[in-house]
Motif scaffolding. Structure first.
Motif, PDB file in Angstrom:
ATOM      1  N   ALA A 170       0.826  -1.198   0.000  1.00  0.00           N
ATOM      2  CA  ALA A 170       0.000   0.000   0.000  1.00  0.00           C
ATOM      3  C   ALA A 170       0.862   1.250   0.000  1.00  0.00           C
ATOM      4  O   ALA A 170       1.997   1.242   0.504  1.00  0.00           O
ATOM      5  N   PRO A 171       0.354   2.360  -0.557  1.00  0.00           N
ATOM      6  CA  PRO A 171       1.070   3.640  -0.471  1.00  0.00           C
ATOM      7  C   PRO A 171       1.182   4.091   0.984  1.00  0.00           C
ATOM      8  O   PRO A 171       0.550   3.539   1.891  1.00  0.00           O
ATOM      9  N   VAL A 172       1.986   5.136   1.184  1.00  0.00           N
ATOM     10  CA  VAL A 172       2.236   5.654   2.526  1.00  0.00           C
ATOM     11  C   VAL A 172       1.710   7.082   2.619  1.00  0.00           C
ATOM     12  O   VAL A 172       1.947   7.904   1.719  1.00  0.00           O
ATOM     13  N   ALA A 173       0.990   7.380   3.709  1.00  0.00           N
ATOM     14  CA  ALA A 173       0.553   8.757   3.956  1.00  0.00           C
ATOM     15  C   ALA A 173       1.756   9.591   4.393  1.00  0.00           C
ATOM     16  O   ALA A 173       2.532   9.174   5.255  1.00  0.00           O
ATOM     17  N   GLU A 174       1.935  10.771   3.786  1.00  0.00           N
ATOM     18  CA  GLU A 174       3.100  11.607   4.069  1.00  0.00           C
ATOM     19  C   GLU A 174       2.670  13.004   4.476  1.00  0.00           C
ATOM     20  O   GLU A 174       1.610  13.496   4.083  1.00  0.00           O
ATOM     21  N   ASP A 176       1.582  14.268   7.158  1.00  0.00           N
ATOM     22  CA  ASP A 176       0.326  14.348   7.923  1.00  0.00           C
ATOM     23  C   ASP A 176      -0.907  14.470   7.028  1.00  0.00           C
ATOM     24  O   ASP A 176      -1.969  14.895   7.477  1.00  0.00           O
ATOM     25  N   GLU A 177      -0.773  14.148   5.757  1.00  0.00           N
ATOM     26  CA  GLU A 177      -1.904  14.174   4.838  1.00  0.00           C
ATOM     27  C   GLU A 177      -2.253  12.744   4.444  1.00  0.00           C
ATOM     28  O   GLU A 177      -1.368  11.925   4.197  1.00  0.00           O
ATOM     29  N   PRO A 178      -3.541  12.402   4.356  1.00  0.00           N
ATOM     30  CA  PRO A 178      -3.915  11.042   3.940  1.00  0.00           C
ATOM     31  C   PRO A 178      -3.643  10.825   2.460  1.00  0.00           C
ATOM     32  O   PRO A 178      -3.645  11.766   1.660  1.00  0.00           O
ATOM     33  N   TRP A 179      -3.395   9.585   2.091  1.00  0.00           N
ATOM     34  CA  TRP A 179      -3.307   9.193   0.681  1.00  0.00           C
ATOM     35  C   TRP A 179      -4.707   8.862   0.215  1.00  0.00           C
ATOM     36  O   TRP A 179      -5.404   8.057   0.823  1.00  0.00           O
ATOM     37  N   LEU A 180      -5.112   9.461  -0.905  1.00  0.00           N
ATOM     38  CA  LEU A 180      -6.450   9.248  -1.450  1.00  0.00           C
ATOM     39  C   LEU A 180      -6.340   8.686  -2.858  1.00  0.00           C
ATOM     40  O   LEU A 180      -5.544   9.163  -3.662  1.00  0.00           O
ATOM     41  N   GLY A 181      -7.117   7.677  -3.133  1.00  0.00           N
ATOM     42  CA  GLY A 181      -7.087   7.088  -4.453  1.00  0.00           C
ATOM     43  C   GLY A 181      -7.998   5.880  -4.541  1.00  0.00           C
ATOM     44  O   GLY A 181      -9.084   5.872  -3.943  1.00  0.00           O
ATOM     45  N   ALA A 182      -7.548   4.878  -5.264  1.00  0.00           N
ATOM     46  CA  ALA A 182      -8.346   3.666  -5.437  1.00  0.00           C
ATOM     47  C   ALA A 182      -7.429   2.456  -5.442  1.00  0.00           C
ATOM     48  O   ALA A 182      -6.277   2.522  -5.887  1.00  0.00           O
ATOM     49  N   ALA A 183      -7.956   1.368  -4.927  1.00  0.00           N
ATOM     50  CA  ALA A 183      -7.281   0.085  -5.023  1.00  0.00           C
ATOM     51  C   ALA A 183      -7.774  -0.623  -6.278  1.00  0.00           C
ATOM     52  O   ALA A 183      -8.976  -0.647  -6.553  1.00  0.00           O
ATOM     53  N   LEU A 184      -6.851  -1.180  -7.041  1.00  0.00           N
ATOM     54  CA  LEU A 184      -7.191  -1.926  -8.253  1.00  0.00           C
ATOM     55  C   LEU A 184      -7.317  -3.391  -7.863  1.00  0.00           C
ATOM     56  O   LEU A 184      -6.359  -3.992  -7.373  1.00  0.00           O
ATOM     57  N   LEU A 185      -8.505  -3.956  -8.055  1.00  0.00           N
ATOM     58  CA  LEU A 185      -8.772  -5.314  -7.607  1.00  0.00           C
ATOM     59  C   LEU A 185      -9.052  -6.256  -8.774  1.00  0.00           C
ATOM     60  O   LEU A 185      -9.711  -5.876  -9.749  1.00  0.00           O
ATOM     61  N   HIS A 186      -8.550  -7.445  -8.622  1.00  0.00           N
ATOM     62  CA  HIS A 186      -8.787  -8.529  -9.577  1.00  0.00           C
ATOM     63  C   HIS A 186      -9.700  -9.542  -8.907  1.00  0.00           C
ATOM     64  O   HIS A 186      -9.327 -10.112  -7.872  1.00  0.00           O
ATOM     65  N   ARG A 187     -10.893  -9.745  -9.458  1.00  0.00           N
ATOM     66  CA  ARG A 187     -11.811 -10.726  -8.893  1.00  0.00           C
ATOM     67  C   ARG A 187     -11.403 -12.114  -9.380  1.00  0.00           C
ATOM     68  O   ARG A 187     -11.622 -12.482 -10.534  1.00  0.00           O
ATOM     69  N   VAL A 188     -10.802 -12.872  -8.471  1.00  0.00           N
ATOM     70  CA  VAL A 188     -10.306 -14.195  -8.810  1.00  0.00           C
ATOM     71  C   VAL A 188     -11.441 -15.208  -8.848  1.00  0.00           C
ATOM     72  O   VAL A 188     -11.474 -16.109  -9.692  1.00  0.00           O
ATOM     73  N   SER A 189     -12.389 -15.065  -7.910  1.00  0.00           N
ATOM     74  CA  SER A 189     -13.543 -15.961  -7.845  1.00  0.00           C
ATOM     75  C   SER A 189     -14.669 -15.240  -7.129  1.00  0.00           C
ATOM     76  O   SER A 189     -14.511 -14.087  -6.717  1.00  0.00           O
ATOM     77  N   ASP A 190     -15.805 -15.901  -6.950  1.00  0.00           N
ATOM     78  CA  ASP A 190     -16.933 -15.275  -6.258  1.00  0.00           C
ATOM     79  C   ASP A 190     -16.609 -14.972  -4.798  1.00  0.00           C
ATOM     80  O   ASP A 190     -17.269 -14.129  -4.178  1.00  0.00           O
TER      81      ASP A 190
END
Length: 263
Positions: A170-174, A176-190
């Motif tokens: 995961a990225p690191v907050a630097e 004193d500011e939060p990291w904002l974005g999105a996680a890219l997910l791969h759906r492997v199964s249900d």
């Protein structure tokens, strides 16, 4: 004070309220019952709400102890099956965040194991005694006293929610500011998804699913999606909230107005 005679209130909850009134009426350790709500909007399902005030002015405080006010307001959520089911303790502030045995910044944890330490026969008398002991230990800096078993980090979950495997750091907050974005997910199964990448808001994102798969180095048929992500350096404890509203409320103090506007 709301009327506690609603037909939705169970016999066990009536018992809890009667015992709380007796405790408050006897001025036991400076405990006062200030409010009862038999249909609280934000309480766990089926619970009633009782707010009490606990006198803490005379508690000895150590240098590493929590700073307590002369009176500490506490909310109790009393379940339908009391005394066979234990109440919850909730604070409407975050002053105890980061202290041992405080779950998700607002829930003091009174029992390491309710299965062995909670006795239904003690009722609200035993519960309030345990709460008072918690405040004494908090002031003395002894919530994790030497020689006592540690309370491990934990999160309430359900196997039906499936499995999330994090395959990219995961990225690191630097600064004193939060990291904002999105996680890219791969759906492997249900029942399983893998985190295979992170996309910050301030950088360009893939415009199509094909570009998204290429970014994650996944095959053309892979199922991919994005999930909002906030990474903060603020201590939020390890207990994950049950609702999106609770999550937003917990993250709000750690998220600056500038960060919110960029989101």
């Amino acid at each position: 004070m709301s009327d506690p005679t609603s037909t939705a209130v169970t016999a066990g909850q009536h018992l809890a309220l009667d015992q709380l009134r007796q405790i408050a009426g006897s001025r036991h350790q400076g405990v006062f019952l200030t409010h009862v709500d038999t249909a609280p909007a934000n309480a766990p399902t089926g619970c009633i709400e009782a707010r009490i005030s606990v006198g803490c002015a005379g508690l000895p405080r150590a240098e590493n102890g929590l700073r307590l006010r002369s009176e500490e307001p506490v909310t109790l959520y009393i379940p339908r099956d009391f005394p066979f089911e234990i109440p919850w303790v909730y604070t409407r502030h975050r002053r105890f965040a980061g202290a041992p045995h405080v779950v998700w910044a607002r829930y003091p944890c009174l029992y390491r194991s309710t299965a062995t330490e909670w006795d239904p026969a003690d009722g609200m008398y035993g519960f309030i005694t345990r709460l008072l002991d918690w405040f004494r230990a908090a002031a003395a800096g002894e919530l994790d006293a030497p020689g006592e078993p540690l309370h491990p980090p934990h999160a309430v979950g359900d196997y039906a929610d499936g499995l999330l495997v994090v395959r990219r750091n995961a990225p690191v907050a630097e600064d004193d500011e939060p990291w904002l974005g999105a996680a890219l997910l791969h759906r492997v199964s249900d029942s399983r998804s893998d985190v295979v990448g992170w996309l910050p808001f301030e950088e360009p994102w893939p415009a199509t699913l094909a570009e998204l798969r290429a970014t994650a180095r996944l095959p053309d048929e892979a199922a991919v999606f994005l999930a909002p992500a906030v990474i903060t350096a603020e201590h939020l404890t390890s207990e994950y909230p049950a609702t999106a509203k609770a999550l937003i409320k917990a993250l709000a103090p750690a998220t600056s107005p500038r960060a919110c506007s960029s989101a």
